[in-house]
Design a protein around this motif. Sequence first.
Motif, PDB file in Angstrom:
ATOM      1  N   ASN A 210       8.154  36.431  80.569  1.00  0.00           N
ATOM      2  CA  ASN A 210       6.938  35.965  81.251  1.00  0.00           C
ATOM      3  C   ASN A 210       5.956  37.098  81.521  1.00  0.00           C
ATOM      4  O   ASN A 210       4.744  36.922  81.384  1.00  0.00           O
TER       5      ASN A 210
ATOM      6  N   GLN B  87       2.268  37.391  79.826  1.00  0.00           N
ATOM      7  CA  GLN B  87       1.080  37.535  80.668  1.00  0.00           C
ATOM      8  C   GLN B  87       0.280  38.784  80.279  1.00  0.00           C
ATOM      9  O   GLN B  87      -0.947  38.726  80.178  1.00  0.00           O
TER      10      GLN B  87
ATOM     11  N   ASP C 168       4.085  31.110  74.222  1.00  0.00           N
ATOM     12  CA  ASP C 168       5.539  31.273  74.156  1.00  0.00           C
ATOM     13  C   ASP C 168       5.996  31.447  72.714  1.00  0.00           C
ATOM     14  O   ASP C 168       6.768  32.348  72.401  1.00  0.00           O
TER      15      ASP C 168
END
Length: 96
Positions: A32, A36, A42
Amino acid sequence: MGIIESLNKDFESRVRLGMMSVLLVNEWVDFNEMKQILEVTDGNLASHSAALEKNEYIEIKKEFVGKKPKTSYKATDLGRLAFKNHLAALEKLMRH
């Protein structure tokens, strides 16, 4: 070998270049956080990380934290060396 030939094709992608840059200065980075930082999907992150893992440039650790799966990435020694060589070739090219 010429300068262009000394560039590593495995790092031509912006995502892979970004991943290796992040992993050069961080020990482990979770999925994650990497997603970011790089602002990718994904699937995009998963496919590029799989390619880097296949070439043994990164290690992928999958574990459970509580009941949630957690994926993290780390650059291998081979990956660090290959990426540093790629950056050195880029610097050499910029000086010409």
